[in-house]
Enzyme design. Structure first.
Site, PDB file in Angstrom:
ATOM      1  N   CYS A   4      19.395  34.537  46.955  1.00 44.91           N
ATOM      2  CA  CYS A   4      20.295  35.140  47.932  1.00 44.91           C
ATOM      3  C   CYS A   4      19.488  36.015  48.896  1.00 44.91           C
ATOM      4  O   CYS A   4      18.507  36.638  48.521  1.00 44.91           O
ATOM      5  CB  CYS A   4      21.347  36.046  47.333  1.00 44.91           C
ATOM      6  N   ARG A  34      15.825  31.663  50.570  1.00 46.17           N
ATOM      7  CA  ARG A  34      16.160  32.407  49.358  1.00 46.17           C
ATOM      8  C   ARG A  34      17.426  31.875  48.680  1.00 46.17           C
ATOM      9  O   ARG A  34      17.738  32.251  47.542  1.00 46.17           O
ATOM     10  CB  ARG A  34      16.385  33.886  49.697  1.00 46.17           C
ATOM     11  N   TRP A  56      22.602  31.865  46.673  1.00 43.46           N
ATOM     12  CA  TRP A  56      22.104  30.952  45.635  1.00 43.46           C
ATOM     13  C   TRP A  56      22.934  31.292  44.403  1.00 43.46           C
ATOM     14  O   TRP A  56      22.783  32.354  43.817  1.00 43.46           O
ATOM     15  CB  TRP A  56      20.613  31.190  45.377  1.00 43.46           C
ATOM     16  N   ASN A 103      22.572  40.951  46.483  1.00 48.38           N
ATOM     17  CA  ASN A 103      21.588  40.036  45.908  1.00 48.38           C
ATOM     18  C   ASN A 103      21.190  40.617  44.569  1.00 48.38           C
ATOM     19  O   ASN A 103      20.870  41.798  44.488  1.00 48.38           O
ATOM     20  CB  ASN A 103      20.379  39.943  46.849  1.00 48.38           C
ATOM     21  N   GLY A 104      21.210  39.788  43.520  1.00 49.62           N
ATOM     22  CA  GLY A 104      20.838  40.278  42.191  1.00 49.62           C
ATOM     23  C   GLY A 104      21.875  39.866  41.175  1.00 49.62           C
ATOM     24  O   GLY A 104      22.687  38.973  41.429  1.00 49.62           O
ATOM     25  N   GLU A 113       0.228  22.149  37.897  1.00 50.05           N
ATOM     26  CA  GLU A 113       0.694  22.477  39.243  1.00 50.05           C
ATOM     27  C   GLU A 113       1.032  21.206  40.033  1.00 50.05           C
ATOM     28  O   GLU A 113       2.037  21.155  40.744  1.00 50.05           O
ATOM     29  CB  GLU A 113      -0.372  23.321  39.964  1.00 50.05           C
ATOM     30  N   LYS A 156       4.714  20.446  41.633  1.00 52.51           N
ATOM     31  CA  LYS A 156       4.899  20.141  43.062  1.00 52.51           C
ATOM     32  C   LYS A 156       5.714  18.860  43.191  1.00 52.51           C
ATOM     33  O   LYS A 156       6.622  18.771  43.997  1.00 52.51           O
ATOM     34  CB  LYS A 156       3.562  19.947  43.786  1.00 52.51           C
ATOM     35  N   GLU A 183       9.545  19.336  41.881  1.00 48.13           N
ATOM     36  CA  GLU A 183      10.440  20.260  42.584  1.00 48.13           C
ATOM     37  C   GLU A 183      10.840  19.777  43.973  1.00 48.13           C
ATOM     38  O   GLU A 183      11.930  20.075  44.425  1.00 48.13           O
ATOM     39  CB  GLU A 183       9.890  21.699  42.620  1.00 48.13           C
ATOM     40  N   HIS A 217      -0.075  11.397  21.025  1.00 51.01           N
ATOM     41  CA  HIS A 217       0.723  11.981  19.941  1.00 51.01           C
ATOM     42  C   HIS A 217       2.212  11.866  20.228  1.00 51.01           C
ATOM     43  O   HIS A 217       3.008  12.631  19.680  1.00 51.01           O
ATOM     44  CB  HIS A 217       0.296  13.434  19.706  1.00 51.01           C
ATOM     45  N   LYS A 274      13.403  30.580  46.664  1.00 51.42           N
ATOM     46  CA  LYS A 274      12.004  31.006  46.743  1.00 51.42           C
ATOM     47  C   LYS A 274      11.705  32.191  45.833  1.00 51.42           C
ATOM     48  O   LYS A 274      10.668  32.245  45.193  1.00 51.42           O
ATOM     49  CB  LYS A 274      11.700  31.370  48.203  1.00 51.42           C
TER      50      LYS A 274
END
Ligand code: M6R
Length: 626
Positions: A2, A27, A76, A112-113, A499, A503, A506, A522, A621
């Site tokens: 948010c 965000r 969000w 936001n939060g 990483e 990438k 996502e 395994h 983000k």
């Protein structure tokens, strides 16, 4: 998660709010809304679901809303689905429909939060006759402010202070009170919020890019502090309601740094910025006294004596920053002989750690606001352990609360998928490893000078990796319909694969896994089918043959192999179907180069699937909630 904005000044507020929100859309982007007041008139609230453009269209890019004071939000979802009812702003009074239109409520606000005890508070408010129209914790917060405002009649700051004491969780909160036209009141704990000011206007935002077109002068509002914004003035208060004096910080970078600069997506622009920002980060910490170069941490106060005292390193971080930690673990342990343990911050914070008192806890975070990383940092501090953070956003919570803050110089990173901040974090980790190794007596002068030159060679070598992008683009177009992709490697290569795989998933939404190459047999190898893409990272000489053998085991089961190795290792083409070469660099630092083709692969696959590269679904983000 948010983004919130606020404006009070002499111009029409709504277009400025929309412009600010457009810089914060990274965000959160499942719904958006604004509330604007025209003089003494009640606030007009407009909310829409979906991207910000829906809201812009609805209010004619802001022109349809009169008034010079307002707040805005891009969401969000945490509590409740993305819907108009759950979109912000929320109001304290009764509302009809989805809460849009002119509202006579006493309090209108954006947040936001996360409010952790919102259910208990909601029950209390219901007992007091409040009716709820959304499933959000924010509506509870706004109604609580209203309740304290009416009950104690101590004014907005008093009502906010009483609210803050009552709620648990994190918030950046901006509210307008009906009785106080032309003013915005704000409160903050553990969620980012900055306040900007010029001669005739005051701005509020979750992040600097939202206000950079208007001012570079910002105030950082502290935890459990409140602010009162009017067109020419901003005042700060502590929980007792006493005024707090604050210094203005001038933002050095300009608005252009947060624009796409001719690239189709922020991610591609940020990938291409990596040569520059890694060099900027190196230059910040490598000094040349005319005779020789040396690493200098005086900028953040880490001394030789401090380093000598550390007998254990813990690294806590999330997502890509944790991948940096994974790579740093191999490099630091080898160069410093100090045991290093890397943990996901979300695990670290809840494990009953037996922490070594002579340890250093390193927290890595681009935003400096990630809730779990911040909690890990606080846990370390409560245990009396020294903390060092590697952070990109200047003045963020993690940067401010840590003992030593080593800033990366990546500039604003807008794309949700991190690239340039990740690369700068790696640089910082390598600089720390080399300097610590030197202080611990494990790296002699010659080796030290060699490592510094190798580090300084990275930016131009990243440039060389980028020159290869058309080949990767071509390859990506062949694999854009892949169902699963596996990334395998050993040691540092495994950390690089983590990483590369993140990438991929996502931004392309293709299922992918990073596996330690030796672990495949395994269980996971049963997933390899005809045509499954297996990407191997083959940058470590002593592990090259081993990983290649594991790749061949996949090929025998139908896999198509892509291998990343250094120029000169051309025999790799006897085994893999598609080879990508990167320049040679000291093997400890190769992660800065090997990641480039993997970033490009994820990017091009996402583009060829027609996806929103910069704002992938379900993500945000800055993850300021648990
Ligand atoms: O701001 P931070 O570095 O603390 O963020 C941590 C993760 O959320 C972040 O790295 C995330 O994994 C990225 N979107 C990956 O590209």
């Amino acid at each position: 998660m948010c983004g919130i904005v606020g404006y009070v000044g002499n111009k029409q507020a709504a277009p400025i709010l929309l412009e600010g929100l457009s810089k914060l859309e990274y965000r959160g982007y499942d719904s958006a809304g604004v509330a604007v007041r025209d003089g003494e008139k009640a606030a007009v609230v407009v909310k829409t679901t979906g991207r910000l453009k829906n809201l812009s269209e609805k209010i004619d890019n802001g022109k349809a809303l009169a008034g010079t004071c307002g707040i805005g939000h891009t969401r969000w979802a945490t509590h409740g689905v993305p819907s108009r009812e759950n979109a912000h702003p929320h109001v304290s009074g009764n509302c009809t429909g989805s809460g849009s239109g002119e509202v006579e409520s006493l309090v209108v606000g954006v947040h936001n939060g996360i409010i952790e005890n919102y259910q208990e508070l909601k029950a209390k408010m219901e007992r007091h006759g409040y009716v709820f129209y959304s499933q959000t914790d924010t509506e509870v917060l706004i109604k609580l402010v209203d309740y304290y405002y009416k009950k104690y009649q101590g004014g907005p700051i008093d009502a906010l202070a009483k609210t803050i004491v009552r709620v648990r969780g994190s918030y950046a909160l901006a509210v307008m009170f009906k009785d106080h036209p032309g003013k915005i009141f704000a409160a903050r704990k553990d969620s980012p919020m900055i306040i900007g000011k010029n001669d005739s206007e005051v701005f509020l935002a979750s992040d600097v890019p939202a206000i950079l077109n208007h001012t570079r002068d910002v105030y950082y509002i502290g935890n459990l502090e409140m602010a009162e914004l009017s067109p020419k003035e901003v005042s700060f208060y502590n929980l007792d309601g006493d005024k707090v004096q604050k210094e203005v910080t001038t933002i050095e970078w300009d608005a252009e740094a947060a624009e796409k600069g001719g690239f189709e997506h922020f991610m591609m622009k940020e990938i291409h910025e990596q040569p520059k920002v890694t060099m900027d980060t190196l230059k910040k910490y490598i000094k040349d006294d005319g005779k020789k170069k040396h690493i200098d941490f005086s900028d953040f106060g880490l001394t030789k004596e401090d380093i000598e005292g550390f007998s254990q390193i813990y690294i806590a971080a999330c997502g890509s920053a944790w991948h940096v930690g994974m790579q740093a673990q191999y490099v630091m342990e080898e160069l410093t002989d100090i045991p290093v343990r890397v943990e996901l911050a979300s695990e670290f914070r809840y494990r009953k750690n037996k922490l070594n008192k002579n340890a250093l806890v390193i927290v890595i975070s681009q935003s400096g606001e990630t809730a779990d990383s911040l909690a890990a940092l606080r846990l370390a501090k409560e245990n009396g352990i020294k903390t060092l953070s590697i952070v990109n956003v200047v003045g963020s919570s993690i940067a401010r609360e840590t003992d030593y803050c080593m800033y990366t110089v990546a500039g604003p990173e807008i794309s949700v998928a991190t690239t340039k901040a990740y690369s700068c974090q790696l640089i910082c980790a390598f600089l720390l490893a080399v300097e610590m190794g030197k202080v611990k007596g494990l790296i002699d002068d010659k080796k030290y000078a060699y490592y510094i030159e190798e580090l300084l060679s990275i930016p131009s070598k990243i440039e060389a990796c980028l020159e290869n992008k058309e080949r990767i683009q071509w390859f990506a177009s062949k694999y854009s319909n892949a169902r699963d992709i596996f990334f395998i490697g050993r040691g540092i290569d495994y950390a690089i694969c983590l990483e590369g795989s993140l990438k991929m998933k996502e931004i392309s939404y293709i299922h992918s896994e990073a596996y330690a190459a030796g672990e495949l047999k395994h269980g996971t190898i049963s997933l390899i089918e005809d045509g499954t893409l297996v990407v191997g990272s083959l940058t470590q000489a002593d592990l090259y043959e081993k990983t290649l053998s594991n790749m061949m085991e996949c090929k025998s089961r139908g896999a198509y192999l892509m291998g990343i190795t250094t120029f000169g290792k051309y025999d790799v083409e006897d085994s893999v179907n598609f080879a990508v070469y990167i320049p040679k660099v000291d093997e400890h630092f190769v992660g800065n180069l090997a990641i480039i083709p993997l970033q490009l692969l994820g990017y091009y696959i996402s583009v060829s699937r027609g996806l929103d590269v910069d704002k992938p679904r379900n993500l945000a983000k800055s993850v300021t909630v648990e």
